[in-house]
Write an enzyme that holds these catalytic residues in place. Structure first.
Site, PDB file in Angstrom:
ATOM      1  CG  ASP A  15     -30.671  61.840  47.207  1.00  0.00           C
ATOM      2  OD1 ASP A  15     -29.279  61.721  47.030  1.00  0.00           O
ATOM      3  OD2 ASP A  15     -30.826  63.182  47.840  1.00  0.00           O
ATOM      4  CG  ASP A 126     -25.588  65.942  48.184  1.00  0.00           C
ATOM      5  OD1 ASP A 126     -25.035  66.476  49.077  1.00  0.00           O
ATOM      6  OD2 ASP A 126     -26.683  65.482  48.868  1.00  0.00           O
ATOM      7  CG  HIS A 352     -24.911  60.487  47.522  1.00  0.00           C
ATOM      8  ND1 HIS A 352     -25.138  60.992  46.071  1.00  0.00           N
ATOM      9  CD2 HIS A 352     -25.584  60.987  48.556  1.00  0.00           C
ATOM     10  CE1 HIS A 352     -25.376  61.838  46.332  1.00  0.00           C
ATOM     11  NE2 HIS A 352     -26.316  61.986  47.847  1.00  0.00           N
TER      12      HIS A 352
END
Length: 889
Positions: A15, A126, A352
């Site tokens: 991330d 994810d 995301h």
């Protein structure tokens, strides 16, 4: 007999920004890749390979700090020991547009080739749900395999279900199909992407580790090839992985343990697949789970980000790119470098945890700044291109004293619009202000090249400062007398530029859309506003009425940035408890506007229980917090606009939010009997059930949308379009609820991370539009008006001159077909046009290309020449739900 094989794939799910800002995570990334390269350099270590999370941006981020390691990175990618791509970022598929998903893949593939080769695995570890057209997108890009973490419920081959659901699979391996029939071999990370993290080397610890892990993978695997993902979120490299696998081999001598990679693992599964596996079709949104952890409510977290994202996407894909193509036909080179730069900045907001808003406040401030940067670059691209086209537009039909301007319709649809533009009627130097103040602005009207006169509404904006930035001279400041004009009836073909002029003539602006007290109507729709602020729409083609529309509903939210959870022991607050203040603010022959002002007494926050529950990390389902007894008077203003030639009633909702821990929605009762509804999604108008699966436990059943949601009963329908309002819910009795604002105070997930800025305190302005129509949203053609609603026309003032600009670059037709892209190719040479057939029937597409470079090839989403179609025009059939691209060379 072949041994059972354990494929251990080392990775780190990266991330880019989340609970820490990007730069702090990047420091950890540099440490990780430095360690990884040392392992790969060490021949004695025998470290096999590492999967770089399916996204090339982490390579960019690393090399920005460590450029000296570029050749080493390329070497290991070429050797297959590091992966590259295919994505630029791991995006949220539903909160980024259709074309953004394509540009993400194009950029990732181009970057991966630059770094040594593309890893052709559609990787979605994810993603908060997967779009139904993704298999078609992947197969058009030459990618036949996918790995994903969410959306399908694994039930295992020994389940006792008599009938397996459409989104349940016996095995972790399955076929995933798009509605058009495109299919990829897909692997669900049924035991998640961390099931092989931190494998022990100590035999005693390893024994218990492997016992549980092997039970997990064997439960869902269709073959004796088992997958363990050796990593997790920001997981450092396990440097002793070979020792750990040697320990495992000693514990399980009848099994083979490989330090593997995705291509090897998927090849082995396919070669050993003997059992029939399931096929799942369309979007994967955990439809057949209990509904608690779909994470769909991220679509309403920090709504201001979603609004900016949609504005930025539209500016790039629907305005800047078509304008640069049109300008190139006038001799201006396409600024591909600037367009690519603007896209890259925008896409850096598409991971995301970024676009979903489920990150720290510091992260979201940086996201906001990136939107501003991308929008600034795009604005200048638009400015340059529209000036080029306007300067090359023939305006010799107008007189020397006229003030011409050009209107650009860069949507793919013919439209008749009310045009509002700011026009400088006279310019002078900074020292001549008094001359401007005396300028006569009376009797102004608009005329087109045929001589038709349009009555216009004129607002005097006074004397304004401005400046020009010529390409060959120093900046040129000036003063101008500026007016804002509005006129209706402007007929704008798809992908066109139309010249008008501001001139002087006596005109009569008589006429009105107002049909009574708090009523307005045009040829398509009637509007009546009730004293409580709700309104009724009448479809004048059928006589069908829809009453009680526009009711506002506020509820408490004790959830987090991921998940909405209603406050305990409370009831919703509604806007219709008292009379509204209703004022007619605009009354012209081409547009009427009413201002509706309502007051709601909204609790200022959750009660004090919530803070303690957050600090104790109480899961949202177990929280008992209610709402504060103290309320805040919140004044909410709806500006309702009806234009003469539109089937949409446009609504702006504005208010100053001073409350925390709540959700505000606007409700549209359909009054229709229907089991399903339609929503705009990624290259698809998807049909979804109005009620969830029997396994669903969550009292909330929200969904994603792109441009619109629609309910119909086959005879009548109602459609709600939006700009950046991505969350909706179909309530009992088929009431459509659109989320306007959701305010929460923490990230959620694995720790305690306060996010006071996610309460969205301050001014809010939300835009949506309503249409009532015969039949469904596709057959009625309302889908095209909804798409065009998101794409504003562009206006550029110019002079009187000859020109060679093409007024209609393309002309096309196709039933239930949408145009999604008109751009310069980036993987090939030529102009790209892309359509999608939104229906379940084949659709004939006819297109005429009205410029000189007209050798046309069928293409795909990675812009390859597939087959030659002809010269100048096409007449083809697009299969149901097909994404169809051509390249003009």
């Amino acid at each position: 007999m072949k041994k059972e094989t354990i494929h251990v794939i080392s990775h780190s799910h990266w991330d880019r920004e989340w609970y820490l800002p990007f730069e702090r995570h990047r420091v950890k990334l540099v440490e990780l890749i430095d360690t990884l390269l040392n392992l790969l350099d060490d021949d004695q270590n025998r470290y096999s390979s590492f999967f770089l999370d399916g996204q090339t941006i982490i390579i960019d981020d690393y090399l920005d700090i460590r450029p000296e390691n570029r050749e080493k990175i390329i070497k290991y990618i070429q050797e297959g020991r590091l992966s590259a791509g295919p994505w630029y970022v791991l995006q949220d598929e539903f909160l980024t547009s259709s074309e953004s998903n394509i540009r993400n893949l194009l950029t990732g593939i181009a970057d991966a080739k630059k770094y040594g080769g593309v890893t052709k695995i559609g990787y979605f570890p994810d993603t908060f749900g997967n779009a139904g057209q993704m298999p078609q997108i992947l197969t058009q890009a030459g990618i036949t395999d996918a790995v994903f973490g969410r959306g399908v419920k694994p039930v295992g081959p020994d389940n006792k279900l008599v009938d397996k659901g459409a989104y349940e699979s016996d095995f972790s391996e399955m076929h995933w199909k798009s509605p058009d029939g495109s299919s990829v071999f897909a692997v669900l990370l049924a035991n998640w992407y961390n099931n092989g993290a931190e494998i022990p080397t100590d035999p005693d610890h390893a024994k218990s580790f492997w016992k549980s892990r092997l039970e997990g993978v064997k439960r869902f695997a269709s073959t004796g090839e088992y997958l363990l993902m050796n990593g997790s979120d920001h997981q450092p490299v396990q440097t002793d992985i070979n020792n750990a696998l040697e320990t495992a081999s000693r514990l399980y001598p009848d099994m083979e343990f490989l330090h593997s990679d995705f291509p090897s693992y998927i090849k082995a599964v396919k070669e050993n697949l003997t059992k029939p596996i399931s096929a799942v079709v369309g979007e994967l949104t955990s439809q057949q789970t209990d509904g608690w952890y779909t994470l769909v409510n991220t679509s309403s977290t920090r709504i201001y980000l979603k609004q900016l994202n949609r504005i930025n996407e539209v500016m790039l894909a629907n305005i800047a790119e078509p304008l640069t193509v049109a300008a190139s036909l006038c001799g201006e080179p396409v600024p591909a470098h600037l367009i690519g730069y603007a896209w890259n900045i925008l896409m850096q907001n598409h991971p995301h945890d970024s676009i979903c808003g489920c990150s720290s406040d510091e992260v979201n401030r940086e996201i906001f700044a990136r939107f501003e940067k991308s929008i600034a670059v795009t604005t200048q691209i638009i400015e340059n291109s529209k000036n080029t086209i306007a300067e090359n537009t023939d305006t010799t039909a107008f007189g020397a004293d006229d003030i011409p301007f050009v209107v650009f319709n860069t949507s793919g649809y013919d439209r008749t619009e009310v045009i509002t533009a700011e026009i400088d009627i006279k310019k002078c130097s900074l020292s001549e202000r008094s001359t401007l103040e005396k300028t006569d602005i009376s009797d102004l009207c608009v005329k087109d090249t045929s001589g038709r006169i349009y009555a216009c509404k004129t607002e005097d904006l006074g004397v304004k400062f401005g400046y020009e930035l010529p390409k060959d001279r120093f900046r040129q400041p000036y003063l101008s007398r500026r007016v804002r004009i509005s006129f209706g009836g402007a007929r704008l073909p798809a992908m066109s530029c139309v010249a008008y002029t501001l001139t002087r003539a006596k005109t009569n602006i008589a006429g009105s859309l107002v049909s009574g007290l708090n009523k307005m109507e045009n040829d398509f729709i009637g509007v009546e506003i009730s004293s409580d602020g709700t309104f009724t729409l009448t479809d004048k083609t059928t006589g069908k009425t829809f009453a009680g529309l526009g009711l506002l509903e506020d509820t408490g939210d004790i959830g987090n940035e991921y998940i909405y959870a209603c406050s305990r022991n409370t009831s919703p607050v509604y806007s219709n408890i008292s009379d509204a203040d209703i004022v007619l603010t605009e009354d012209t022959p081409f547009r009427a506007t009413y201002k509706i002002k309502t007051k709601m007494m909204i609790p200022e926050s959750a009660d004090s229980v919530l803070q303690g529950e957050r600090e104790r990390f109480v899961e949202f389902r177990n929280r008992q917090a209610s709402r504060s007894n103290k309320t805040v008077e919140t004044v909410i203003t709806l500006m309702m606009v009806l234009e003469r030639d539109s089937r949409l009633v446009k609504i702006n909702v504005g208010f100053d939010n001073r409350c925390a821990d709540h959700r505000l929605r606007i409700l549209f009762p359909s009054g229709l009997t229907a089991l399903t509804h339609k929503a705009d999604s990624i290259f698809e108008v998807v049909t979804r059930p109005n009620k969830p699966d029997a396994a669903w436990e969550n009292p909330s059943n929200c969904h994603h949308q792109q441009c619109f949601v629609s309910v119909d009963d086959g005879n009548n329908g109602i459609t709600i379009a939006n700009i950046g309002l991505n969350e909706y819910e179909i309530l009992p009795d088929n009431v459509i609820a659109i989320t306007l604002l959701r305010c929460v105070g923490e990230i959620g997930d694995w720790g305690v991370f306060p996010t006071p800025e996610a309460q969205c305190i301050g001014q809010c302005s939300l835009d949506l539009a309503v249409s009532v129509h015969k039949g469904n949203v596709l057959d009625s053609g309302v889908f095209a008006e909804a798409y065009a609603y998101q794409i504003p026309v562009t206006v550029c003032q110019t002079g009187v001159h000859t020109g060679k600009a093409i007024d209609k670059i393309i002309e096309w037709s196709g039933e239930s077909v949408a145009l999604t892209a008109f751009k310069e190719a980036v993987m090939n040479k030529g102009k790209i046009i892309r359509w999608v057939n939104l229906s379940n029937n084949p659709s004939r597409l006819c297109a005429q290309i009205n410029f000189s470079h007209k050798d046309i090839f069928e293409s795909n989403i990675i812009e390859e020449n597939v087959k030659r179609l002809g010269y100048g025009q096409i007449d083809v059939t697009i299969k149901p739900y097909g994404i169809y691209t051509i390249i003009i060379q």
